[in-house]
Design an enzyme around this catalytic site. Structure first.
Site, mmCIF file in Angstrom:
data_model
loop_
_atom_site.group_PDB
_atom_site.id
_atom_site.type_symbol
_atom_site.label_atom_id
_atom_site.label_comp_id
_atom_site.label_asym_id
_atom_site.label_seq_id
_atom_site.Cartn_x
_atom_site.Cartn_y
_atom_site.Cartn_z
ATOM 1 N N ARG A 1 0.711 -1.104 0.098
ATOM 2 C CA ARG A 1 0.069 0.094 0.108
ATOM 3 C C ARG A 1 0.735 1.243 0.047
ATOM 4 O O ARG A 1 1.833 1.241 0.742
ATOM 5 C CB ARG A 1 -1.036 0.125 1.394
ATOM 6 C CG ARG A 1 -0.206 -0.001 2.454
ATOM 7 C CD ARG A 1 -0.805 -0.665 3.506
ATOM 8 N NE ARG A 1 -1.093 -2.146 3.311
ATOM 9 C CZ ARG A 1 -1.616 -2.937 4.184
ATOM 10 N NH1 ARG A 1 -2.111 -2.622 5.288
ATOM 11 N NH2 ARG A 1 -1.608 -4.108 3.888
ATOM 12 N N ASP B 1 -4.491 3.924 10.447
ATOM 13 C CA ASP B 1 -5.329 3.280 11.591
ATOM 14 C C ASP B 1 -5.423 3.890 12.798
ATOM 15 O O ASP B 1 -4.404 4.342 13.360
ATOM 16 C CB ASP B 1 -4.929 1.679 11.711
ATOM 17 C CG ASP B 1 -4.956 0.579 10.617
ATOM 18 O OD1 ASP B 1 -5.854 0.834 9.769
ATOM 19 O OD2 ASP B 1 -3.926 0.082 10.343
#
Length: 173
Positions: free
Chosen positions: A101, A106
């Protein structure tokens, strides 16, 4: 009669950042600037950048990770929406679980709240197994509490952190 607007007290939140495509350190630095510009949010501090192998021993480039501390008036779901938009702008594609990615953001802690909703779990359900989250989190907030589990300074002792390498100051920007 004047309408009452709700005013939410700021919540201290911690956001884990990771990247292993393009120029990962630059991606993390750009994302940190975006976090600092979020509405109703104050950037407090960031950890150093750390290099580490991908979780699960997958055949892909190494990651660069960091953790940022913010204070936000956003609700957890609204903060998540903002983080997903930052990922999208940075070219994040979700081809398959644990795929390489450009950027991964998060929410690992949101005050001492426990949230279990569709698409949103706080504390992050795998943070206790991830040295690449706990090591940078312990750097900036060793006394932070993971609800139901204890202080970060104690939790970091339970993970194998040998693969998590602090990058030189020049890489930390």
């Amino acid at each position: 009669m004047t309408p009452v607007t709700s005013h939410r007290s700021p919540v201290t939140a911690f956001v884990a950042l990771g990247s292993n495509l393009g120029d990962p350190a630059a991606q993390i630095r750009r994302a940190l600037r975006k976090l600092a510009a979020l509405p109703e949010t104050r950037f407090v501090r960031q950890s150093a950048l750390y290099r580490n192998p991908p979780a699960g021993g997958l055949d892909q480039p190494e990651f660069v990770n960091a953790v940022a501390q913010i204070e936000t008036g956003l609700a957890a779901r609204d903060l998540l929406a903002q983080l997903l938009e930052i990922e999208r702008v940075h070219g994040r594609v979700r081809d398959y679980p644990n795929a390489p990615r450009t950027l991964d953001l998060d929410i690992v802690l949101f005050g001492e709240q426990i949230v279990r909703e569709r698409g949103l779990a706080i504390p992050h359900p795998r943070m206790l197994d991830r040295a690449f989250v706990l090591v940078p989190l312990a750097e900036i907030a060793p006394d932070a509490v993971v609800p139901g589990h204890g202080r970060v300074r104690d939790l970091v002792k339970a993970v194998v952190a040998s693969g998590v390498i602090k990058l030189p100051e020049a890489a930390n920007g």
